[in-house]
Structures are given as C-alpha cells and as structure tokens.
Design an enzyme around this catalytic site. Sequence first.
Site, short mmCIF file in Angstrom:
data_model
loop_
_atom_site.label_atom_id
_atom_site.label_comp_id
_atom_site.label_asym_id
_atom_site.label_seq_id
_atom_site.Cartn_x
_atom_site.Cartn_y
_atom_site.Cartn_z
N HIS A 1 0.75 -1.29 -0.03
CA HIS A 1 0.11 -0.02 0.05
C HIS A 1 0.79 1.27 -0.03
O HIS A 1 2.17 1.29 0.34
CB HIS A 1 -1.01 -0.05 1.23
N GLU B 1 1.15 3.84 2.05
CA GLU B 1 1.64 4.34 2.98
C GLU B 1 2.87 3.56 3.34
O GLU B 1 4.18 3.82 3.83
CB GLU B 1 0.75 3.93 4.42
N CYS C 1 -6.03 1.53 5.79
CA CYS C 1 -6.46 0.40 6.01
C CYS C 1 -6.16 -0.07 7.47
O CYS C 1 -5.17 0.48 8.10
CB CYS C 1 -6.28 -0.63 5.14
N CYS D 1 -1.82 -0.68 7.65
CA CYS D 1 -1.43 0.54 7.44
C CYS D 1 -1.70 1.49 8.77
O CYS D 1 -0.52 1.96 9.27
CB CYS D 1 -1.80 1.48 6.45
#
Lengths: 337, 160
Positions: B50, B52, B82, B85
């Site tokens: 992802h 991040e 999410c 993260c």
Amino acid sequence: MATDAAGDLPPAKRLKSSCVPPSPIAVLEDEYCWTHAPLVDVYVAKVGHKSFIGSTMNTLKTVLPMADSMAHLKRVRGDEIVLAPVASISRDDCIRLMSSRLPHLQPTLATCQVPAVAPKTRAQHLDATAYWPCNFHPVKPIERLLAGEFFDVEELQAQRRRMQLAVEAAREKQSPVAAVVINPRTDAVVAVAVDERRQNPSHHAVMLCLEKVAEVQRILFRDGKLGSRPAGGLAAEAQPSVDDDSADGGVRSSSGDDELPYLCTGFDLYVTREPCIMCAMALVHSRVRRVFYGCCTEQGALGSKCKLHRQRQLNHRYLAFKKLMEEECRTLEAFDS
Amino acid sequence: MEERMRYCLELANVALTFGEVPVGCIFLYKDEIIAEGRNNVNETRNATRHAERNCIDLIVERNENWKEILAETTVVVTVEPCIMCAALLHSLNIPKIIYGCNNDRFGGCGSVMNILPFYNTVCDITRGVLKDEAMTLLQTFYKGTNPNAPASKVKTKKKK
C-alpha cells in the site's frame, strides 16, 4: 511428541492412541465462546388449559410478536408462555393486554430469567435450556473445532512438523519470531521468514513471508509457467468478495487444483507467536486460509486484543488456531531484546 | 493542506493508470515532502504494498534515524489508511494523519475498526480533505472488473 507408530494402526484405532498430538485450539467468534448464558427478564403467564395454547399463540403473533432478538426462545414451556421482555412493555400494559385480548391466560403475571442470546454450540444450548427451552441448530464444523476433533492424526503431525520449521528458523537466526507459509495441498513450503523489525518497522516475520510468496509468484508468472494472467489488473486487496472460501474462512477445504495461485489463497501460515494487528490484517488482504500460532501475545490480534480474522465487515475471513507447540515457541522469547 | 492533498490525488491517478487501486500518499517532515508513494499491489502481486507502507520503506532506506523522523512526520493520504497501515503508523508514533475519503472496506481509523486505542500513542487525525475527488477516483477503479481475482464461486444450496 508425535511418533509414526500410529500410522500402522487401522484408522479407527488411531484417534485413541496415546501418541496423538494435542490439537491446537480454534480461536472462534465471541458468540461461540460464552459458557454461561447472559440472561434477560421476560413476562411469563400460564394458560388455563393446554388446549388453549394454539389459539393464544395465534393471538400473541399479532398483539405481542416476539422481537427478532428473542427468536431463539421457544415461546411455550409446558403450560407457560413467554409474553414479552420486561424492558419492552410495562407490567400494567401487559396485564391490560392479557385481560382484553388473551382470555385463556391466567391473570397472574410472573417474570422469568431466560437466555438473552441464541445458543450457538451444544454446550451453550445445554446451559441455556436450563433456564428456558431454546431453538438450536448445531453447526458440525464448529462442534468439531470446539471439541478439538477437527484434524486427524496425520494433519496434527504435519502441523507440528511445519511449526518445527518455524521454530528452527527462529533459533538459527536468533530471532524471537519466525513464520512459514505452506501449500497444504502439496505440503510444499512456500516461504520462511524471521522477524527483522529492527532493520525495518514493517519487517515482521509474517510480512516478510508475504513478501516472499509474492516474489515466488512474480517469478512464476513472469516465466509464463502459470498462464498469462495480466499483472496490471484491478487490485486484489480491494475487491469485494462473496465467494464461499472467504465467507466460511476456511472451514471447508479451499480451491481446487485447476486454479492459478492468487496471493495466499488456499495457503496456511504457521507463526511462532500471535500476529499483531498489522500482520493479521495483511493476512486478510492476502486471503490466507488458516493461521496457526504458538504462544499468545499482549498485542495479538487473533484472540488477545481482538479477533481480526473473524471480523464480519471484512471481505475475507480465516481460521486461527492457537497454542500449537506453545512451550517450544515460548522459548524463543529469549531472543527478544 | 488542500494543495498537499491535490498532489496525493495526482499520485493516486498515476496508480489508476497502472491498473492499481488509486491511493496516493506523502510523508511530511518539517513541512517538506520526504517520501511519496502509491499502491502497487498488482504489479508486485503483494496485497500489502500500500502507498503508506511504500513511503515508510523509502524513509527507512534513506535515513538511519528513521524512528525519530517518523515520530515527527505528518502523513497525507487520499483514502483512510486500512487496518494494516493504520497499525503500522500508530506503532511508529506518527503524530498526524490527514486523509480524504473513508475506506468502508478496510478502514482502520474508524470505518471498519478504530485501532488507535490498541496503541499507546496519540495521533491527530483529520478526515475528509478533498474526499469527493478521492472517492471519484476509487469509483472509477471499481467500475472495472478485476481480471486478477479468482472466479467468484456462486453460492449453491447445500445438499443434506
């Protein structure tokens, strides 16, 4: 420890043999876990004669229908009938209704404690019915999970073998945690990794395992060994899913041989200690089938802090089992610094 | 802050053109961008790649004192982080998160779960910055079908 001796016995005798390893313990939703039913007060009245039960029940359907949240209760016990939860109607209103609409009920109104929630397991049903008769539909896989009868001897032995791999990997690298990803259909080890969070904060053993699984699949797809599914499709992690495997979280066996590998679909992960929230969610994104862990952790997300693997809002769920070779796994804490 | 978010939306747009979930993200340290990233889940076949996380990897690679830097970093991201993260950000004591639209499927800052209480840290979270733009990008993405996902198994009635 397991020995091979059980392999020579006919299947029926294997289960009782002393060399059956203990089963890891399933971490199920809270609704399967209570041992004493929470209780709620309801109004109960008696019918003058049992022959009036039918007509009284018919009237009750319209004047005092049972709330969905109470649907687990059987309305009648002998000559007693549940009228309504005490919290839903005043005593006076209830008596007024009885005298105007329910002529066959005796005019005395009692309160009774009944189970507030539906029993989900045989043991819960036994507990709940001591208070009041309840509807109950046993779910076979859940009962086998709770009884520790979900796995046969071969599976239990394979689980210990796989966790042993993780324990050895951790010892070799002097790391407090290690994880292994297995394809249970072929018994192949797909990835092994140990904790390296001191170099990178997201490099927990589970995350590194997922990285290695991805690496393997990149190579397989690049070399065209697995067909030509395009790499630039829409993301897996965001695709809503209603398929069977995710809905039952691996209670039934997973996808068939004909399917191309897709993230960790159908794979099992063994990790020496309970995964944290980040790792547990990474396993949701990766659609793992089952997770086995050794010892529980304070920050653990598969039973200790929460049960992330059974969150209903998420698009994938998996089964988690704890206390597989707990003692051996706990010795790895010595590598914590 | 809208200007920063517009830049993140551009990164998200790049993700979209590569067939990835359109999420873009920057990390700000002393008001300077020290990392920028986007989703690349499909390219890597890794569902944990992802935006991040990719930024954090860059910062860790470039700085020996990443722990101190991250503890003073602001994260700007087009979509609510999410659960995975959010857990990573809170474990790093990131003091400030600014995001666009909610993440109803996976959000860890309240949409599916709020996991902040599980961490011994404080985090100032600002929601809804240019949320319509971020949501429009996501909707564009979800209108397509996912050629990477396995065929959905239609539920059939079990025979007893």
